[in-house]
Design a protein around this motif. Structure first.
Motif, PDB file in Angstrom:
ATOM      1  N   SER A   1       0.822  -1.180   0.000  1.00 57.00           N
ATOM      2  CA  SER A   1       0.000   0.000   0.000  1.00 57.00           C
ATOM      3  C   SER A   1       0.873   1.253   0.000  1.00 57.00           C
ATOM      4  O   SER A   1       1.944   1.279   0.568  1.00 57.00           O
ATOM      5  N   THR A   2       0.406   2.312  -0.655  1.00 57.15           N
ATOM      6  CA  THR A   2       1.144   3.571  -0.670  1.00 57.15           C
ATOM      7  C   THR A   2       0.776   4.389   0.552  1.00 57.15           C
ATOM      8  O   THR A   2      -0.185   4.091   1.250  1.00 57.15           O
ATOM      9  N   SER A   3       1.522   5.458   0.807  1.00 57.74           N
ATOM     10  CA  SER A   3       1.307   6.242   2.025  1.00 57.74           C
ATOM     11  C   SER A   3      -0.065   6.912   2.065  1.00 57.74           C
ATOM     12  O   SER A   3      -0.549   7.241   3.135  1.00 57.74           O
ATOM     13  N   GLY A   4      -0.716   7.119   0.939  1.00 57.09           N
ATOM     14  CA  GLY A   4      -2.017   7.780   0.918  1.00 57.09           C
ATOM     15  C   GLY A   4      -3.195   6.828   1.046  1.00 57.09           C
ATOM     16  O   GLY A   4      -4.330   7.260   1.180  1.00 57.09           O
ATOM     17  N   ASP A   5      -2.942   5.532   1.002  1.00 53.83           N
ATOM     18  CA  ASP A   5      -4.035   4.568   1.091  1.00 53.83           C
ATOM     19  C   ASP A   5      -4.570   4.475   2.511  1.00 53.83           C
ATOM     20  O   ASP A   5      -3.833   4.557   3.475  1.00 53.83           O
ATOM     21  N   ILE A   6      -5.865   4.285   2.606  1.00 49.54           N
ATOM     22  CA  ILE A   6      -6.504   4.101   3.911  1.00 49.54           C
ATOM     23  C   ILE A   6      -7.108   2.711   3.935  1.00 49.54           C
ATOM     24  O   ILE A   6      -7.817   2.316   3.017  1.00 49.54           O
ATOM     25  N   ARG A  34      -1.272  10.269  13.294  1.00 46.78           N
ATOM     26  CA  ARG A  34      -0.090  10.103  12.446  1.00 46.78           C
ATOM     27  C   ARG A  34       0.107  11.220  11.414  1.00 46.78           C
ATOM     28  O   ARG A  34       1.076  11.207  10.668  1.00 46.78           O
ATOM     29  N   ALA A  35      -0.810  12.187  11.391  1.00 47.81           N
ATOM     30  CA  ALA A  35      -0.712  13.287  10.425  1.00 47.81           C
ATOM     31  C   ALA A  35       0.549  14.109  10.672  1.00 47.81           C
ATOM     32  O   ALA A  35       0.889  14.408  11.814  1.00 47.81           O
ATOM     33  N   LYS A  36       1.236  14.459   9.591  1.00 47.52           N
ATOM     34  CA  LYS A  36       2.482  15.221   9.712  1.00 47.52           C
ATOM     35  C   LYS A  36       2.335  16.671   9.263  1.00 47.52           C
ATOM     36  O   LYS A  36       2.943  17.555   9.844  1.00 47.52           O
ATOM     37  N   HIS A  37       1.547  16.941   8.212  1.00 46.37           N
ATOM     38  CA  HIS A  37       1.475  18.286   7.662  1.00 46.37           C
ATOM     39  C   HIS A  37       0.068  18.867   7.632  1.00 46.37           C
ATOM     40  O   HIS A  37      -0.091  20.079   7.697  1.00 46.37           O
ATOM     41  N   PHE A  38      -0.933  18.028   7.480  1.00 44.25           N
ATOM     42  CA  PHE A  38      -2.304  18.546   7.436  1.00 44.25           C
ATOM     43  C   PHE A  38      -3.305  17.436   7.726  1.00 44.25           C
ATOM     44  O   PHE A  38      -2.976  16.250   7.680  1.00 44.25           O
ATOM     45  N   ILE A  39      -4.524  17.867   8.035  1.00 45.37           N
ATOM     46  CA  ILE A  39      -5.661  16.958   8.191  1.00 45.37           C
ATOM     47  C   ILE A  39      -6.783  17.505   7.329  1.00 45.37           C
ATOM     48  O   ILE A  39      -7.068  18.707   7.371  1.00 45.37           O
ATOM     49  N   CYS A  76      -2.314  21.592  18.922  1.00 49.61           N
ATOM     50  CA  CYS A  76      -1.512  22.104  20.053  1.00 49.61           C
ATOM     51  C   CYS A  76      -0.082  21.581  20.014  1.00 49.61           C
ATOM     52  O   CYS A  76       0.867  22.332  20.266  1.00 49.61           O
ATOM     53  N   SER A  77       0.096  20.312  19.672  1.00 49.21           N
ATOM     54  CA  SER A  77       1.456  19.753  19.623  1.00 49.21           C
ATOM     55  C   SER A  77       2.264  20.374  18.488  1.00 49.21           C
ATOM     56  O   SER A  77       3.471  20.610  18.635  1.00 49.21           O
ATOM     57  N   LYS A  78       1.625  20.657  17.364  1.00 50.55           N
ATOM     58  CA  LYS A  78       2.337  21.274  16.243  1.00 50.55           C
ATOM     59  C   LYS A  78       2.695  22.731  16.556  1.00 50.55           C
ATOM     60  O   LYS A  78       3.778  23.201  16.203  1.00 50.55           O
ATOM     61  N   ILE A  79       1.800  23.455  17.247  1.00 48.63           N
ATOM     62  CA  ILE A  79       2.104  24.826  17.654  1.00 48.63           C
ATOM     63  C   ILE A  79       3.295  24.817  18.612  1.00 48.63           C
ATOM     64  O   ILE A  79       4.236  25.599  18.466  1.00 48.63           O
ATOM     65  N   ALA A  80       3.267  23.913  19.591  1.00 50.06           N
ATOM     66  CA  ALA A  80       4.351  23.817  20.576  1.00 50.06           C
ATOM     67  C   ALA A  80       5.688  23.481  19.915  1.00 50.06           C
ATOM     68  O   ALA A  80       6.735  23.947  20.353  1.00 50.06           O
ATOM     69  N   ALA A  81       5.631  22.687  18.835  1.00 47.17           N
ATOM     70  CA  ALA A  81       6.862  22.286  18.133  1.00 47.17           C
ATOM     71  C   ALA A  81       7.296  23.336  17.100  1.00 47.17           C
ATOM     72  O   ALA A  81       8.343  23.193  16.486  1.00 47.17           O
ATOM     73  N   PHE A  85       1.121  23.476  10.312  1.00 48.56           N
ATOM     74  CA  PHE A  85       0.130  22.402  10.259  1.00 48.56           C
ATOM     75  C   PHE A  85      -1.218  23.030   9.924  1.00 48.56           C
ATOM     76  O   PHE A  85      -1.550  24.100  10.426  1.00 48.56           O
ATOM     77  N   THR A  86      -1.982  22.382   9.073  1.00 51.90           N
ATOM     78  CA  THR A  86      -3.270  22.901   8.641  1.00 51.90           C
ATOM     79  C   THR A  86      -4.340  21.850   8.819  1.00 51.90           C
ATOM     80  O   THR A  86      -4.094  20.670   8.569  1.00 51.90           O
TER      81      THR A  86
END
Length: 89
Positions: A1-6, A34-39, A76-81, A85-86
């Protein structure tokens, strides 16, 4: 499976003695964590949660949808880091 598959795994919980499929909820929580850049969430069933309400009498509502709390914790975790993140809902 590729990284975009659910992938969905059927998860049955029992509420009031009846089986309830919680696969979508479980999968959403999995991917939010597990999101790294956006949801991006598009759902007609998106609803709030009483999970983290501070007033214990308000928690009697028993709306245990963890999605809003998980999105909040992720932001909150992305702001703290100091990371960009969007979230699109």
């Amino acid at each position: 499976s590729t990284s975009g598959d659910i992938k969905f795994t059927r998860v049955l919980d029992y509420k009031k003695g009846r089986p309830v499929d919680s696969s979508i909820h479980t999968t959403m929580i999995h991917h939010i964590r597990r999101a790294k850049h956006f949801i991006y969430i598009e759902s007609q069933y998106f609803m709030g949660s009483s999970f983290m309400w501070s007033n214990s009498s308000d928690r009697k509502v028993k709306c245990n949808n963890l999605v809003p709390a998980e999105i909040t914790l992720k932001i909150c975790s992305k702001i703290a880091a100091g990371e960009k993140f969007t979230v699109y809902i």
